[in-house]
Scaffold this motif. Structure first.
Motif, short mmCIF file in Angstrom:
data_model
loop_
_atom_site.label_atom_id
_atom_site.label_comp_id
_atom_site.label_asym_id
_atom_site.label_seq_id
_atom_site.Cartn_x
_atom_site.Cartn_y
_atom_site.Cartn_z
N GLN A 87 -29.46 83.61 -25.78
CA GLN A 87 -28.11 83.92 -26.28
C GLN A 87 -27.06 83.58 -25.22
O GLN A 87 -26.01 83.02 -25.53
CB GLN A 87 -28.04 85.41 -26.63
CG GLN A 87 -26.67 85.89 -27.03
CD GLN A 87 -26.66 87.38 -27.32
OE1 GLN A 87 -27.68 87.97 -27.65
NE2 GLN A 87 -25.51 88.00 -27.19
N SER A 88 -27.34 83.93 -23.96
CA SER A 88 -26.42 83.58 -22.87
C SER A 88 -26.77 82.19 -22.36
O SER A 88 -27.95 81.82 -22.28
CB SER A 88 -26.54 84.59 -21.73
OG SER A 88 -27.89 84.70 -21.30
N TYR A 89 -25.77 81.41 -22.03
CA TYR A 89 -25.98 79.99 -21.75
C TYR A 89 -26.58 79.77 -20.36
O TYR A 89 -27.35 78.84 -20.15
CB TYR A 89 -24.65 79.22 -21.86
CG TYR A 89 -23.73 79.77 -22.92
CD1 TYR A 89 -24.14 79.87 -24.25
CD2 TYR A 89 -22.45 80.22 -22.59
CE1 TYR A 89 -23.31 80.39 -25.22
CE2 TYR A 89 -21.60 80.74 -23.55
CZ TYR A 89 -22.03 80.83 -24.86
OH TYR A 89 -21.21 81.36 -25.81
N ASN A 90 -26.21 80.61 -19.39
CA ASN A 90 -26.76 80.53 -18.02
C ASN A 90 -26.55 79.16 -17.38
O ASN A 90 -27.42 78.66 -16.68
CB ASN A 90 -28.26 80.88 -18.02
CG ASN A 90 -28.52 82.30 -18.48
OD1 ASN A 90 -27.76 83.21 -18.16
ND2 ASN A 90 -29.59 82.49 -19.25
N GLN A 146 -23.50 76.28 -25.39
CA GLN A 146 -24.84 76.51 -25.92
C GLN A 146 -25.54 75.19 -26.19
O GLN A 146 -26.75 75.05 -25.97
CB GLN A 146 -24.77 77.37 -27.19
CG GLN A 146 -26.10 77.89 -27.68
CD GLN A 146 -26.82 78.77 -26.67
OE1 GLN A 146 -27.35 78.28 -25.68
NE2 GLN A 146 -26.83 80.07 -26.93
N ALA A 169 -23.78 85.32 -30.19
CA ALA A 169 -22.53 85.58 -29.47
C ALA A 169 -21.41 84.65 -29.91
O ALA A 169 -20.32 84.69 -29.34
CB ALA A 169 -22.76 85.44 -27.97
#
Length: 242
Positions: A87-90, A146, A169
């Protein structure tokens, strides 16, 4: 073994809390499988086990020929075969989109700077971001970030792609951008397992839907089970997800 992923009576606990309670199923090469279920049902934990981000306490788990239930599994080889998007792109904020994508081919696959740059440009084109290769993450929308994260995984030419709530998100417009990329990957034959709340996407793209409840597979079948569920629990879940 023909299956690319195979769970055999798999158990996973965090302390005294058992999250996965004897999960058994397999995924064939080229198949798209959507895992759905309420929060806490074990779906994301099952996905994380497939990349050995979590270890299991019982049963067997085979992914791309790697025995993840064994202590001697080669994690570097596993992660060349498996791409995972969260979910988080990092993304690294100080690197451009191209640099973010080229990093793993250089550091993990020992590609030259020129080779890694060519790979990055190719996969950024694949996710529709060729013109954004010099942009930094802060200059990109959430959907674009993303898609860069997806390109970063594709750069390693994985045999299997895992997606964990990658659109949760994002607003509806940006969600559509990301889902279209995933649809193209599925059409190209990529083996994909995705944890998702996007019921329409699961109906349109998944070959198989797995409904998890209380750490077990409660119902499994083709996408038609999202239209005609066989259990009242799945019917209730779908009603609340519409």
């Amino acid at each position: 073994m023909s299956a690319l992923v195979k769970f055999v009576d798999m158990h996973k606990s965090f302390g005294d809390l058992e999250i996965l309670k004897g999960v058994t199923f397999s995924v064939e090469r080229g198949e798209v499988v959507a895992i759905i279920g309420q929060s806490g049902s074990g779906k994301s934990t099952a996905l994380r086990c497939m990349d050995r981000l979590e270890t299991i306490q019982g049963g067997e788990l085979w992914v791309c020929g790697h025995a993840l239930h064994r202590d001697d599994v080669d994690l570097k080889a596993l992660r060349r075969d498996v791409g995972i998007v969260f979910q988080s792109y990092n993304l690294f904020p100080h690197l451009t989109a191209e640099q973010n994508v080229a990093l793993a081919p250089r550091l993990v696959a020992s590609k030259s700077h020129a080779e890694a740059s060519d790979i990055a440009q190719a996969v950024l084109s694949k996710v529709g971001l060729a013109e954004k290769r010099a942009a930094y993450p802060e200059q990109l929308s959430g959907g674009q970030q993303q898609r860069v994260a997806i390109a970063r995984s594709l750069a390693m030419q994985p045999k299997l792609m895992l997606f964990d709530e990658v659109t949760s998100a994002l607003d509806p417009k940006l969600t559509g951008e990301v889902l279209r990329v995933m649809e193209r990957l599925a059409a190209d034959g990529m083996t994909m397992i995705l944890v998702t709340h996007e019921m329409q996407f699961a109906r349109n793209v998944a070959d198989r839907v797995v409904y998890m409840r209380d750490g077990r597979i409660h119902e499994m079948g083709g996408p038609e089970i999202l239209i005609k569920p066989q259990t009242p629990e799945l019917a209730d879940f779908i009603t609340h997800e519409q």
